[in-house]
Structure formats: structure tokens, C-alpha cells
Scaffold this motif. Structure first.
Motif, mmCIF file in Angstrom:
data_model
loop_
_atom_site.group_PDB
_atom_site.id
_atom_site.type_symbol
_atom_site.label_atom_id
_atom_site.label_comp_id
_atom_site.label_asym_id
_atom_site.label_seq_id
_atom_site.Cartn_x
_atom_site.Cartn_y
_atom_site.Cartn_z
ATOM 1 N N SER A 23 50.031 -83.826 18.781
ATOM 2 C CA SER A 23 50.621 -85.149 18.564
ATOM 3 C C SER A 23 51.910 -84.994 17.767
ATOM 4 O O SER A 23 51.955 -84.261 16.781
ATOM 5 C CB SER A 23 49.628 -86.022 17.805
ATOM 6 O OG SER A 23 50.281 -87.179 17.320
ATOM 7 N N ASP A 24 52.959 -85.700 18.206
ATOM 8 C CA ASP A 24 54.212 -85.692 17.456
ATOM 9 C C ASP A 24 54.052 -86.453 16.146
ATOM 10 O O ASP A 24 54.583 -86.056 15.122
ATOM 11 C CB ASP A 24 55.295 -86.394 18.295
ATOM 12 C CG ASP A 24 56.376 -85.434 18.717
ATOM 13 O OD1 ASP A 24 56.116 -84.214 18.703
ATOM 14 O OD2 ASP A 24 57.475 -85.909 19.063
ATOM 15 N N GLU A 25 53.318 -87.576 16.226
ATOM 16 C CA GLU A 25 53.135 -88.474 15.082
ATOM 17 C C GLU A 25 52.162 -87.930 14.048
ATOM 18 O O GLU A 25 52.353 -88.101 12.852
ATOM 19 C CB GLU A 25 52.539 -89.794 15.590
ATOM 20 C CG GLU A 25 53.516 -90.773 16.136
ATOM 21 C CD GLU A 25 54.210 -91.538 15.015
ATOM 22 O OE1 GLU A 25 55.421 -91.735 15.164
ATOM 23 O OE2 GLU A 25 53.567 -91.905 14.016
ATOM 24 N N ASN A 26 51.078 -87.352 14.555
ATOM 25 C CA ASN A 26 49.923 -87.073 13.684
ATOM 26 C C ASN A 26 49.636 -85.591 13.508
ATOM 27 O O ASN A 26 48.519 -85.225 13.156
ATOM 28 C CB ASN A 26 48.673 -87.753 14.263
ATOM 29 C CG ASN A 26 48.880 -89.233 14.447
ATOM 30 O OD1 ASN A 26 49.307 -89.916 13.515
ATOM 31 N ND2 ASN A 26 48.619 -89.732 15.633
ATOM 32 N N ASN A 27 50.636 -84.768 13.773
ATOM 33 C CA ASN A 27 50.411 -83.339 13.577
ATOM 34 C C ASN A 27 51.719 -82.668 13.209
ATOM 35 O O ASN A 27 52.803 -83.225 13.409
ATOM 36 C CB ASN A 27 49.822 -82.704 14.847
ATOM 37 C CG ASN A 27 48.921 -81.523 14.537
ATOM 38 O OD1 ASN A 27 48.866 -81.040 13.404
ATOM 39 N ND2 ASN A 27 48.211 -81.053 15.539
ATOM 40 N N ASP A 28 51.581 -81.480 12.683
ATOM 41 C CA ASP A 28 52.724 -80.646 12.347
ATOM 42 C C ASP A 28 52.352 -79.270 12.903
ATOM 43 O O ASP A 28 51.269 -78.751 12.592
ATOM 44 C CB ASP A 28 52.850 -80.623 10.817
ATOM 45 C CG ASP A 28 53.940 -79.678 10.341
ATOM 46 O OD1 ASP A 28 54.316 -78.756 11.090
ATOM 47 O OD2 ASP A 28 54.393 -79.850 9.201
ATOM 48 N N PRO A 29 53.200 -78.704 13.761
ATOM 49 C CA PRO A 29 52.845 -77.419 14.376
ATOM 50 C C PRO A 29 52.420 -76.368 13.345
ATOM 51 O O PRO A 29 51.536 -75.548 13.632
ATOM 52 C CB PRO A 29 54.130 -77.006 15.101
ATOM 53 C CG PRO A 29 54.833 -78.287 15.383
ATOM 54 C CD PRO A 29 54.504 -79.211 14.243
ATOM 55 N N ALA A 30 53.010 -76.426 12.152
ATOM 56 C CA ALA A 30 52.656 -75.442 11.115
ATOM 57 C C ALA A 30 51.200 -75.617 10.668
ATOM 58 O O ALA A 30 50.495 -74.642 10.413
ATOM 59 C CB ALA A 30 53.601 -75.559 9.929
ATOM 60 N N LEU A 31 50.742 -76.872 10.584
ATOM 61 C CA LEU A 31 49.354 -77.128 10.175
ATOM 62 C C LEU A 31 48.375 -76.684 11.260
ATOM 63 O O LEU A 31 47.313 -76.107 10.966
ATOM 64 C CB LEU A 31 49.145 -78.616 9.872
ATOM 65 C CG LEU A 31 49.861 -79.157 8.637
ATOM 66 C CD1 LEU A 31 49.687 -80.674 8.558
ATOM 67 C CD2 LEU A 31 49.332 -78.493 7.368
ATOM 68 N N ALA A 32 48.723 -76.977 12.510
ATOM 69 C CA ALA A 32 47.864 -76.568 13.624
ATOM 70 C C ALA A 32 47.745 -75.046 13.643
ATOM 71 O O ALA A 32 46.649 -74.487 13.766
ATOM 72 C CB ALA A 32 48.440 -77.075 14.950
ATOM 73 N N ARG A 33 48.898 -74.385 13.491
ATOM 74 C CA ARG A 33 48.896 -72.921 13.516
ATOM 75 C C ARG A 33 48.064 -72.350 12.366
ATOM 76 O O ARG A 33 47.263 -71.435 12.570
ATOM 77 C CB ARG A 33 50.334 -72.392 13.434
ATOM 78 C CG ARG A 33 50.424 -70.883 13.362
ATOM 79 C CD ARG A 33 51.854 -70.414 13.230
ATOM 80 N NE ARG A 33 52.604 -70.544 14.467
ATOM 81 C CZ ARG A 33 52.538 -69.676 15.481
ATOM 82 N NH1 ARG A 33 51.756 -68.610 15.395
ATOM 83 N NH2 ARG A 33 53.250 -69.855 16.559
#
Ligand SMILES: [Zn+2]
Ligand SMILES: [Zn+2]
Length: 256
Positions: A217-227
Motif C-alpha cells: 500500500s502506498d498509503e499504509n506502508n513503507d517499503p523499508a518497514l515491509a523489508r
């Protein structure tokens, strides 16, 4: 030739993945508008008329936006669950061959493909378990929970593309209306980074080589957090980890 996987688009706006082995090129979802689809395929070195088949996960617009234009041009065979094929019926020209996937394995060139039911708010959404050469590929985006059959497929995979949709904290504190927040975090919504990481943690040490985190999600996520969440889960496994973003194509992977 090696197995190639190209993420043409991933996220809440558009989804399309190309999987190629020798002359068989299958497209999983056709969520890009036709012009963007053709240029994304071009970037992967593939013309639309070189495609072998389209597999659909479900009928939400971000997965089928370019379907009818693509089929008008190519008359490709279409594979999906009975429910999804019913939901996209009006987008499919009569000349196209339809294959309803049940629990059976279907051969498409070198690919042995099985659909796996996943919980999501669509007619009959599925992920795919694909065996090809030495590879076991599992692709699942748009699911609120990981059912046993999918967990089993993930555990045996060499390559996984799995949704890591939202960070729970960002979702709960974000600007979405409450009803939409509830939909996303329900068992028929989307997987959080934590749920994805928990599923991946079960897959360590079983030959898993590559993981792509998708449908962020663009709104509810940050690629760094997912990673970060999935990297922790996969620590020590030796698996390469890639994260898709909504604005850029890729990754383009050669899986030896
Ligand atoms: Zn979607
Ligand atoms: Zn969906």
C-alpha cells in the motif's frame, strides 16, 4: 534457458507479472491499461502476441484493467477459478479459450500450474502454485489470511511472491475511513507486514532462494518497514529479498 520473472506492476493501482521459460510466457493478472501493459511487456523484451496465456487471481480492477483490450488483440487462453472467470465474463471475447481451475494441475508448456483458494473479498480469488524445472513458484497477492494449502505451497517453494500490504500501525493511524481500515485488516482483506513475515518464517531452510514482497500500500506502508519485517523472518536463510513499489517496474529476475 533460465526461468525469468518480471514484475510489470504491483500495488493497489495495477498488478501484472510475467513468467517466462523458453518460449512459454505467461502473464499473471492484466491490471495495467493496455498502453502501459504493452510498454511494460516491451521493457521485458516481450510482444503481446508472444504471450502464451493469461492467469487471473481475481476480478478486482487493479488486476484486470487491461484484460479486454489485451484479449481483443491476442485471443490468449485465460485460466482462473470458475468464480473469477464468471466475474470477468463480459471482458473476454468469445474466441478465447477459458480454463476453469479447480484443484487439478494444468500444464501450460513447461509450467505445471495449480490454483490455490485464498480469502479475499472477491468472487473466487486464488493464488498460484507453479512447478517448472527445479523450481516451485508460489504467487499470492490480495489475501487477508494464509490458508493451510497456501502455507504448504510456500514451504515447498524456491521462489515466493507474496503480498506485504500494510504496516498495521500506519493503517490504524492513517487517513482511511474506519470501514475501509476494517475491510483491509479483515481475514478477507490484505496481509500486513507482520502476517507476511510470519508466513515466510515458516519457509526458512527448505530451498527457498528468492522472495518478492508485493502489493504494498502506498498509503499504509513503507517499503523499508515491509523489508525489515520479512528480512528478520528470513534471517540466515540465504534467500534474496526484493520489495516492489507502486511507482516502479521490477524486479526483473533470472532464476537459475
Ligand atoms: Zn489488488
Ligand atoms: Zn483485490
Amino acid at each position: 534457458m533460465s526461468l525469468q520473472l518480471f514484475v510489470l506492476a504491483s500495488g493497489s493501482k495495477a498488478n501484472a507479472v510475467l513468467l517466462c521459460k523458453d518460449n512459454t510466457k505467461i502473464l499473471i493478472d492484466a491490471g495495467l491499461g493496455i498502453r502501459l501493459m504493452v510498454s511494460a511487456l516491451n521493457a521485458a523484451g516481450v510482444r503481446p502476441n508472444e504471450l502464451s496465456a493469461v492467469l487471473l487471481t481475481h476480478e478486482h480492477t487493479d488486476h484486470v484493467r487491461g484484460l479486454s483490450s489485451l484479449l481483443d488483440r491476442t485471443h490468449l487462453p485465460v485460466y482462473s477459478s470458475i468464480g473469477t472467470l464468471g466475474a470477468v465474463d463480459r471482458m473476454i471475447p468469445a474466441r478465447c479459450k477459458l480454463t476453469a481451475m479447480d484443484h487439478q494441475t494444468v500444464e501450460i508448456g513447461p509450467f505445471a500450474v495449480r490454483a490455490i483458494a485464498v480469502p479475499h473479498d472477491a468472487a473466487e480469488p486464488v493464488g498460484y502454485h507453479i512447478e517448472v524445472g527445479n523450481h516451485v513458484v508460489t504467487i499470492a497477492t490480495d489475501l487477508g489470511d494464509v490458508p493451510d494449502e497456501l502455507a504448504e505451497s510456500l514451504i515447498h517453494s524456491t521462489f515466493i511472491m507474496l503480498e506485504s500490504n500494510h504496516d498495521m500501525h500506519m493503517l490504524l493511524n492513517g487517513s482511511y475511513p474506519v470501514i475501509l481500515k476494517e475491510r483491509i485488516r479483515s481475514p478477507f482483506g490484505h496481509l500486513s507486514n507482520e502476517q507476511t513475515a510470519a508466513a515466510l518464517a515458516e519457509c526458512r531452510g527448505n530451498g527457498l532462494r528468492t522472495v518478492v514482497l508485493a502489493h504494498l500500500s502506498d498509503e499504509n506502508n513503507d517499503p523499508a518497514l515491509a523489508r525489515e519485517a520479512s528480512a528478520q523472518a528470513l534471517a540466515g536463510s540465504g534467500a534474496a529479498l526484493h520489495v516492489t513499489t507502486r511507482s516502479t517496474m521490477g524486479p526483473f529476475l533470472n532464476l537459475e
